[in-house]
Design a protein around this motif. Structure first.
Motif, mmCIF file in Angstrom:
data_model
loop_
_atom_site.group_PDB
_atom_site.id
_atom_site.type_symbol
_atom_site.label_atom_id
_atom_site.label_comp_id
_atom_site.label_asym_id
_atom_site.label_seq_id
_atom_site.Cartn_x
_atom_site.Cartn_y
_atom_site.Cartn_z
ATOM 1 N N MET A 68 0.833 -1.211 0.000
ATOM 2 C CA MET A 68 0.000 0.000 0.000
ATOM 3 C C MET A 68 0.863 1.255 0.000
ATOM 4 O O MET A 68 0.576 2.225 -0.703
ATOM 5 C CB MET A 68 -0.909 0.024 1.247
ATOM 6 N N THR A 85 2.646 1.762 -3.481
ATOM 7 C CA THR A 85 1.773 2.158 -4.593
ATOM 8 C C THR A 85 0.992 3.437 -4.285
ATOM 9 O O THR A 85 0.298 3.957 -5.165
ATOM 10 C CB THR A 85 0.755 1.043 -4.907
ATOM 11 N N GLN A 86 1.104 3.902 -3.021
ATOM 12 C CA GLN A 86 0.310 5.071 -2.597
ATOM 13 C C GLN A 86 -1.187 4.815 -2.782
ATOM 14 O O GLN A 86 -1.964 5.744 -2.982
ATOM 15 C CB GLN A 86 0.722 6.327 -3.377
ATOM 16 N N ASP A 87 -1.567 3.547 -2.751
ATOM 17 C CA ASP A 87 -2.982 3.183 -2.882
ATOM 18 C C ASP A 87 -3.392 2.478 -1.587
ATOM 19 O O ASP A 87 -3.007 1.332 -1.355
ATOM 20 C CB ASP A 87 -3.164 2.258 -4.098
ATOM 21 N N HIS A 88 -4.145 3.189 -0.768
ATOM 22 C CA HIS A 88 -4.516 2.660 0.545
ATOM 23 C C HIS A 88 -5.903 2.022 0.547
ATOM 24 O O HIS A 88 -6.516 1.871 1.589
ATOM 25 C CB HIS A 88 -4.439 3.772 1.595
ATOM 26 N N ALA A 89 -6.388 1.639 -0.630
ATOM 27 C CA ALA A 89 -7.737 1.080 -0.730
ATOM 28 C C ALA A 89 -7.903 -0.156 0.151
ATOM 29 O O ALA A 89 -8.977 -0.418 0.669
ATOM 30 C CB ALA A 89 -8.055 0.741 -2.183
ATOM 31 N N LEU A 96 -12.075 -3.405 -3.309
ATOM 32 C CA LEU A 96 -11.617 -3.333 -4.700
ATOM 33 C C LEU A 96 -12.815 -3.219 -5.650
ATOM 34 O O LEU A 96 -12.665 -3.261 -6.860
ATOM 35 C CB LEU A 96 -10.776 -4.570 -5.046
#
Ligand code: HEM
Length: 136
Positions: free
Chosen positions: A25, A28-32, A90
């Motif tokens: 996370m 990718t700087q994606d904290h989903a 997701l």
């Protein structure tokens, strides 16, 4: 194998997976997947390790089939819940009923653990740590 050994082994596997997810996370700087990461670490690492400590201090309970069932139930629930929460975040909302069922599985495992805690006279055979005597 005793329930505590299984708890400790599964707990370290869960936290390795949870940390890898956290690093993924962050990279990718994606904290989903943050809710799934948090549940994996808190159910799979923190809680499971705490169960292991409790069981290890009660040898009779630690060797029992019931304690083993509790650890397996909790771990299965954690895997399914974390996977379903990941899927939901997701965008696969069809996973919601699976998350609901998994949440009931971990609740059942916690109620089983509560039964052990509230029925100590039957389950507790204190380990060596409870018999420390003062040095002379
Ligand atoms: C390599 C180790 C770890 C990394 C790189 C990592 C990374 C992260 C990241 C990037 C977030 C999202 C933060 C946000 O979006 O605000 C997060 C949230 C979180 N992590 Fe981890 N984590 C790690 C280990 C752990 C462990 C071991 C635990 C628990 C024992 C944990 C518990 C949590 C919780 C509870 C949240 C949610 C925090 C909130 O609601 O603001 N993490 N982590």
């Amino acid at each position: 194998m005793h329930a505590s050994s299984l708890s400790f082994r599964l707990a370290v596997l869960f936290v390795i997976a949870g940390m890898a997810m956290g690093i993924g996370m962050a990279m990718t700087q994606d904290h989903a997947l943050m809710p799934a990461h948090a549940h994996l670490n808190l159910l799979g690492w923190v809680s499971l390790f705490l169960f292991g400590i409790y069981y290890e201090r009660r040898p009779a309970l630690d060797a029992s089939r019931l304690a083993m069932i509790q650890v397996v139930l909790w771990s299965l629930g954690t895997v399914v819940l974390t996977s379903a929460v990941s899927a939901i975040h997701l965008g696969y909302h069809a996973a919601e009923p699976i998350a609901a069922i998994a949440s009931l599985i971990v609740l059942a495992a916690m109620i089983q653990f509560a039964y052990f805690v509230f029925r100590p006279e039957r389950n507790v055979a204190p380990g060596p740590a409870a018999h420390l005597s003062p040095a002379e």
